[in-house]
Design a protein around this motif. Structure first.
Motif, PDB file in Angstrom:
ATOM      1  N   LYS A 112      30.710-102.103  -2.127  1.00 23.89           N
ATOM      2  CA  LYS A 112      29.694-102.840  -2.114  1.00 23.89           C
ATOM      3  C   LYS A 112      29.100-103.495  -0.701  1.00 23.89           C
ATOM      4  O   LYS A 112      27.793-102.821  -0.039  1.00 23.89           O
ATOM      5  CB  LYS A 112      29.137-103.624  -2.917  1.00 23.89           C
ATOM      6  CG  LYS A 112      28.515-103.616  -4.498  1.00 23.89           C
ATOM      7  CD  LYS A 112      28.645-104.319  -5.055  1.00 23.89           C
ATOM      8  CE  LYS A 112      28.396-103.272  -7.127  1.00 23.89           C
ATOM      9  NZ  LYS A 112      28.497-104.115  -7.547  1.00 23.89           N
ATOM     10  N   ASP A 113      30.122-104.051   0.396  1.00 27.79           N
ATOM     11  CA  ASP A 113      29.767-104.470   1.018  1.00 27.79           C
ATOM     12  C   ASP A 113      29.689-103.445   2.422  1.00 27.79           C
ATOM     13  O   ASP A 113      29.407-104.013   3.838  1.00 27.79           O
ATOM     14  CB  ASP A 113      30.560-106.275   1.765  1.00 27.79           C
ATOM     15  CG  ASP A 113      32.327-105.621   1.328  1.00 27.79           C
ATOM     16  OD1 ASP A 113      32.069-104.647   1.035  1.00 27.79           O
ATOM     17  OD2 ASP A 113      32.633-106.198   1.947  1.00 27.79           O
ATOM     18  N   LYS A 114      30.111-102.417   2.678  1.00 31.96           N
ATOM     19  CA  LYS A 114      30.636-101.216   3.393  1.00 31.96           C
ATOM     20  C   LYS A 114      31.451-101.260   3.914  1.00 31.96           C
ATOM     21  O   LYS A 114      31.451-101.001   5.237  1.00 31.96           O
ATOM     22  CB  LYS A 114      28.976-100.939   4.165  1.00 31.96           C
ATOM     23  CG  LYS A 114      28.026-100.741   3.431  1.00 31.96           C
ATOM     24  CD  LYS A 114      28.397 -99.153   2.314  1.00 31.96           C
ATOM     25  CE  LYS A 114      26.124 -98.967   1.519  1.00 31.96           C
ATOM     26  NZ  LYS A 114      26.427 -98.545   0.845  1.00 31.96           N
ATOM     27  N   GLN A 115      32.835-102.261   4.035  1.00 36.09           N
ATOM     28  CA  GLN A 115      33.411-102.403   4.664  1.00 36.09           C
ATOM     29  C   GLN A 115      34.713-101.771   4.099  1.00 36.09           C
ATOM     30  O   GLN A 115      36.715-101.959   4.323  1.00 36.09           O
ATOM     31  CB  GLN A 115      33.771-104.129   4.513  1.00 36.09           C
ATOM     32  CG  GLN A 115      32.900-104.140   5.517  1.00 36.09           C
ATOM     33  CD  GLN A 115      33.763-105.806   6.053  1.00 36.09           C
ATOM     34  OE1 GLN A 115      34.275-106.580   5.515  1.00 36.09           O
ATOM     35  NE2 GLN A 115      31.985-106.501   6.279  1.00 36.09           N
ATOM     36  N   ALA A 116      34.647-100.753   3.236  1.00 34.66           N
ATOM     37  CA  ALA A 116      36.021 -99.767   2.822  1.00 34.66           C
ATOM     38  C   ALA A 116      35.366 -98.910   2.125  1.00 34.66           C
ATOM     39  O   ALA A 116      34.135 -98.753   1.409  1.00 34.66           O
ATOM     40  CB  ALA A 116      36.910-101.065   1.731  1.00 34.66           C
ATOM     41  N   ALA A 117      36.196 -97.333   2.860  1.00 40.00           N
ATOM     42  CA  ALA A 117      35.804 -96.272   1.796  1.00 40.00           C
ATOM     43  C   ALA A 117      36.604 -95.079   1.497  1.00 40.00           C
ATOM     44  O   ALA A 117      38.035 -95.309   1.908  1.00 40.00           O
ATOM     45  CB  ALA A 117      34.706 -95.541   3.393  1.00 40.00           C
ATOM     46  N   TYR A 118      37.142 -94.319   0.660  1.00 39.20           N
ATOM     47  CA  TYR A 118      37.946 -94.021   0.193  1.00 39.20           C
ATOM     48  C   TYR A 118      37.354 -92.731  -0.194  1.00 39.20           C
ATOM     49  O   TYR A 118      36.868 -91.829  -0.254  1.00 39.20           O
ATOM     50  CB  TYR A 118      37.669 -94.347  -1.688  1.00 39.20           C
ATOM     51  CG  TYR A 118      37.787 -96.111  -1.508  1.00 39.20           C
ATOM     52  CD1 TYR A 118      39.810 -96.915  -1.058  1.00 39.20           C
ATOM     53  CD2 TYR A 118      36.898 -96.854  -1.265  1.00 39.20           C
ATOM     54  CE1 TYR A 118      39.627 -98.248  -1.277  1.00 39.20           C
ATOM     55  CE2 TYR A 118      37.504 -98.348  -1.445  1.00 39.20           C
ATOM     56  CZ  TYR A 118      38.739 -98.671  -1.368  1.00 39.20           C
ATOM     57  OH  TYR A 118      38.579 -99.865  -1.218  1.00 39.20           O
ATOM     58  N   TYR A 119      38.955 -91.403  -0.133  1.00 34.57           N
ATOM     59  CA  TYR A 119      38.467 -89.927   0.414  1.00 34.57           C
ATOM     60  C   TYR A 119      39.831 -89.148  -0.037  1.00 34.57           C
ATOM     61  O   TYR A 119      40.715 -90.132  -0.380  1.00 34.57           O
ATOM     62  CB  TYR A 119      38.488 -89.848   1.685  1.00 34.57           C
ATOM     63  CG  TYR A 119      37.311 -90.275   2.248  1.00 34.57           C
ATOM     64  CD1 TYR A 119      36.349 -89.208   2.981  1.00 34.57           C
ATOM     65  CD2 TYR A 119      36.799 -91.832   2.649  1.00 34.57           C
ATOM     66  CE1 TYR A 119      34.769 -90.234   3.563  1.00 34.57           C
ATOM     67  CE2 TYR A 119      36.352 -92.115   3.834  1.00 34.57           C
ATOM     68  CZ  TYR A 119      34.800 -91.514   4.565  1.00 34.57           C
ATOM     69  OH  TYR A 119      33.548 -91.874   5.335  1.00 34.57           O
ATOM     70  N   VAL A 120      39.493 -88.380  -0.579  1.00 38.50           N
ATOM     71  CA  VAL A 120      40.132 -87.058  -1.379  1.00 38.50           C
ATOM     72  C   VAL A 120      40.330 -85.937  -0.424  1.00 38.50           C
ATOM     73  O   VAL A 120      39.956 -85.482   0.169  1.00 38.50           O
ATOM     74  CB  VAL A 120      40.730 -87.483  -2.645  1.00 38.50           C
ATOM     75  CG1 VAL A 120      39.754 -86.054  -3.347  1.00 38.50           C
ATOM     76  CG2 VAL A 120      41.291 -87.063  -3.051  1.00 38.50           C
ATOM     77  N   THR A 121      41.745 -85.412   0.034  1.00 42.65           N
ATOM     78  CA  THR A 121      42.228 -84.220   1.031  1.00 42.65           C
ATOM     79  C   THR A 121      42.240 -82.893  -0.567  1.00 42.65           C
ATOM     80  O   THR A 121      42.265 -83.414  -1.647  1.00 42.65           O
ATOM     81  CB  THR A 121      43.582 -84.322   1.431  1.00 42.65           C
ATOM     82  OG1 THR A 121      44.326 -84.263   0.783  1.00 42.65           O
ATOM     83  CG2 THR A 121      43.760 -85.263   2.716  1.00 42.65           C
ATOM     84  N   PRO A 122      42.010 -82.130  -0.056  1.00 42.43           N
ATOM     85  CA  PRO A 122      41.811 -80.942  -0.715  1.00 42.43           C
ATOM     86  C   PRO A 122      43.898 -81.026  -2.338  1.00 42.43           C
ATOM     87  O   PRO A 122      43.517 -80.563  -3.226  1.00 42.43           O
ATOM     88  CB  PRO A 122      41.489 -79.835  -0.305  1.00 42.43           C
ATOM     89  CG  PRO A 122      41.006 -80.535   0.982  1.00 42.43           C
ATOM     90  CD  PRO A 122      41.640 -81.858   0.732  1.00 42.43           C
TER      91      PRO A 122
END
Length: 192
Positions: A112-122
């Motif tokens: 919510k505070d835009k200080q963390a982001a999460y991704y996944v690879t194929p």
């Protein structure tokens, strides 16, 4: 701040266990058919981090973080020792976001505070970047479930002092660009 970092790490581990990664070779359960072992998966995670840090311009100083091998997965962590000012955090996250998306990685969530982001690879590797105390960025790559094996430490040397065997250390490297308190004019870009 430490509590937020712990909570964020716990969220990543929880999501990893729940199969957040989606479209993997076993129908979206977050595991792969064991076509690689944990050491090979750790090397793939190191490659993702090596490429990510090569894309950060100007470069930042980093050190390895502690790894936590599980029953069929492991992770690799890097802690940025360059101070990233609050004013530069959006640019830093934007650079990482653009790079990871250019590699075909899928954005999953942001704090919510835009200080963390999460991704996944194929291929089911889960990535996170988050900011902690004093503008310290932390990267983590968690592997999908693969064939169990021993996992050796990373072979890529940190590009500064190695703090990996010491208690957590606050960022202590100043960058003319990343540590700056003023945001540049829109036409400016990092040059070194």
């Amino acid at each position: 701040m430490k509590l937020r970092a712990l909570a964020t790490t716990s969220l990543v581990i929880l999501l990893a266990g729940c199969g957040m990664s989606g479209g993997t070779q076993t129908g979206g359960r977050g595991t792969m058919e064991p076509k690689m072992n944990m050491q090979q998966a750790a090397e793939r995670a190191d490659q993702i981090l090596d490429e990510t840090f090569a894309a950060i311009v100007p470069p930042v100083q980093w050190t390895h973080g502690s790894a936590m091998p599980g029953n069929c997965s492991t992770d690799r962590r890097r802690t940025v020792m360059t101070i990233i000012s609050e004013e530069r955090m959006p640019a830093f996250l934007g650079l990482v976001d653009r790079f990871w998306k250019s590699k075909g990685f899928t954005f999953r969530a942001a704090s919510k505070d835009k200080q963390a982001a999460y991704y996944v690879t194929p291929d089911g590797f889960q990535l996170s970047v988050l900011f902690g105390w004093k503008g310290q960025a932390h990267f983590e790559v968690t592997t999908p479930c693969v064939e169990k094996s021993d996992v050796l430490p990373p072979t890529t040397p940190p590009n500064g002092p190695d703090y990996s065997k010491l208690p957590p250390t606050a960022p202590n490297v100043t960058s003319d660009f990343w540590s700056a308190k003023k945001t540049p004019a829109p036409s400016a870009s990092p040059s070194s």
